[in-house]
Design a protein around this motif. Sequence first.
Motif, PDB file in Angstrom:
ATOM      1  N   VAL A 145       1.581   2.708 -12.961  1.00  0.00           N
ATOM      2  CA  VAL A 145       0.823   3.385 -11.910  1.00  0.00           C
ATOM      3  C   VAL A 145       1.304   4.829 -11.762  1.00  0.00           C
ATOM      4  O   VAL A 145       0.493   5.753 -11.626  1.00  0.00           O
ATOM      5  N   GLN A 146       2.611   5.033 -11.824  1.00  0.00           N
ATOM      6  CA  GLN A 146       3.151   6.392 -11.743  1.00  0.00           C
ATOM      7  C   GLN A 146       2.650   7.242 -12.906  1.00  0.00           C
ATOM      8  O   GLN A 146       2.311   8.416 -12.723  1.00  0.00           O
ATOM      9  N   ALA A 147       2.588   6.668 -14.096  1.00  0.00           N
ATOM     10  CA  ALA A 147       2.098   7.408 -15.269  1.00  0.00           C
ATOM     11  C   ALA A 147       0.630   7.776 -15.098  1.00  0.00           C
ATOM     12  O   ALA A 147       0.214   8.888 -15.428  1.00  0.00           O
ATOM     13  N   LEU A 199       0.833  -1.195   0.000  1.00  0.00           N
ATOM     14  CA  LEU A 199       0.000   0.000   0.000  1.00  0.00           C
ATOM     15  C   LEU A 199       0.870   1.249   0.000  1.00  0.00           C
ATOM     16  O   LEU A 199       0.618   2.195  -0.742  1.00  0.00           O
ATOM     17  N   ARG A 200       1.912   1.241   0.792  1.00  0.00           N
ATOM     18  CA  ARG A 200       2.833   2.391   0.847  1.00  0.00           C
ATOM     19  C   ARG A 200       3.503   2.607  -0.513  1.00  0.00           C
ATOM     20  O   ARG A 200       3.620   3.732  -0.969  1.00  0.00           O
ATOM     21  N   ARG A 201       3.909   1.528  -1.168  1.00  0.00           N
ATOM     22  CA  ARG A 201       4.550   1.662  -2.492  1.00  0.00           C
ATOM     23  C   ARG A 201       3.571   2.230  -3.514  1.00  0.00           C
ATOM     24  O   ARG A 201       3.952   3.062  -4.344  1.00  0.00           O
ATOM     25  N   ILE A 202       2.329   1.766  -3.481  1.00  0.00           N
ATOM     26  CA  ILE A 202       1.320   2.277  -4.408  1.00  0.00           C
ATOM     27  C   ILE A 202       1.069   3.750  -4.132  1.00  0.00           C
ATOM     28  O   ILE A 202       1.027   4.572  -5.057  1.00  0.00           O
ATOM     29  N   ALA A 203       0.922   4.101  -2.862  1.00  0.00           N
ATOM     30  CA  ALA A 203       0.698   5.500  -2.499  1.00  0.00           C
ATOM     31  C   ALA A 203       1.877   6.364  -2.928  1.00  0.00           C
ATOM     32  O   ALA A 203       1.685   7.459  -3.483  1.00  0.00           O
ATOM     33  N   TYR A 238      -3.480  11.843 -13.731  1.00  0.00           N
ATOM     34  CA  TYR A 238      -4.563  12.240 -12.815  1.00  0.00           C
ATOM     35  C   TYR A 238      -4.242  13.599 -12.191  1.00  0.00           C
ATOM     36  O   TYR A 238      -5.111  14.462 -12.106  1.00  0.00           O
ATOM     37  N   LEU A 239      -3.000  13.799 -11.797  1.00  0.00           N
ATOM     38  CA  LEU A 239      -2.612  15.058 -11.161  1.00  0.00           C
ATOM     39  C   LEU A 239      -2.587  16.207 -12.157  1.00  0.00           C
ATOM     40  O   LEU A 239      -2.758  17.357 -11.783  1.00  0.00           O
ATOM     41  N   ALA A 240      -2.378  15.901 -13.446  1.00  0.00           N
ATOM     42  CA  ALA A 240      -2.317  16.940 -14.472  1.00  0.00           C
ATOM     43  C   ALA A 240      -3.700  17.476 -14.840  1.00  0.00           C
ATOM     44  O   ALA A 240      -3.798  18.550 -15.412  1.00  0.00           O
ATOM     45  N   THR A 241      -4.746  16.743 -14.492  1.00  0.00           N
ATOM     46  CA  THR A 241      -6.101  17.191 -14.860  1.00  0.00           C
ATOM     47  C   THR A 241      -6.730  18.048 -13.797  1.00  0.00           C
ATOM     48  O   THR A 241      -6.352  18.142 -12.709  1.00  0.00           O
ATOM     49  N   ALA A 279       3.981   5.751  -5.355  1.00  0.00           N
ATOM     50  CA  ALA A 279       4.002   5.834  -6.815  1.00  0.00           C
ATOM     51  C   ALA A 279       3.004   6.862  -7.330  1.00  0.00           C
ATOM     52  O   ALA A 279       3.254   7.556  -8.309  1.00  0.00           O
ATOM     53  N   LEU A 280       1.870   6.962  -6.642  1.00  0.00           N
ATOM     54  CA  LEU A 280       0.850   7.932  -7.035  1.00  0.00           C
ATOM     55  C   LEU A 280       1.121   9.320  -6.469  1.00  0.00           C
ATOM     56  O   LEU A 280       0.476  10.286  -6.861  1.00  0.00           O
ATOM     57  N   GLY A 281       2.049   9.403  -5.527  1.00  0.00           N
ATOM     58  CA  GLY A 281       2.360  10.691  -4.915  1.00  0.00           C
ATOM     59  C   GLY A 281       1.281  11.172  -3.964  1.00  0.00           C
ATOM     60  O   GLY A 281       1.062  12.376  -3.821  1.00  0.00           O
TER      61      GLY A 281
END
Length: 81
Positions: free
Chosen positions: A71-73, A21-25, A78-81, A27-29
């Motif tokens: 996932v990072q992409a 979960l920490r790695r996913i979080a 998501y953050l760019a929108t 990666a998503l920032g």
Amino acid sequence: MGDDVRAQIAMDGDATMKRNLRRIADALGVPASEFYGPLMLDQQVLTLLTLVQTYLGGADPAARERFMQAVQAIGAQYLAT
């Protein structure tokens, strides 16, 4: 990301699940707490995280790396929108 008490409580001491979960979080920032409702995991989020954990557990290191890059992409889009 700092420690997330709700993640620790919800995962009930499962170190692998917390680490994934920490790695996913990361990666998503986003903080891991983004995956939680006020008191507990939403059923859809829990289902998704379980699927991700199952995939990551059986994938070879190169596949895990490609997955995290994807996932990072997605997170960047998501953050760019």
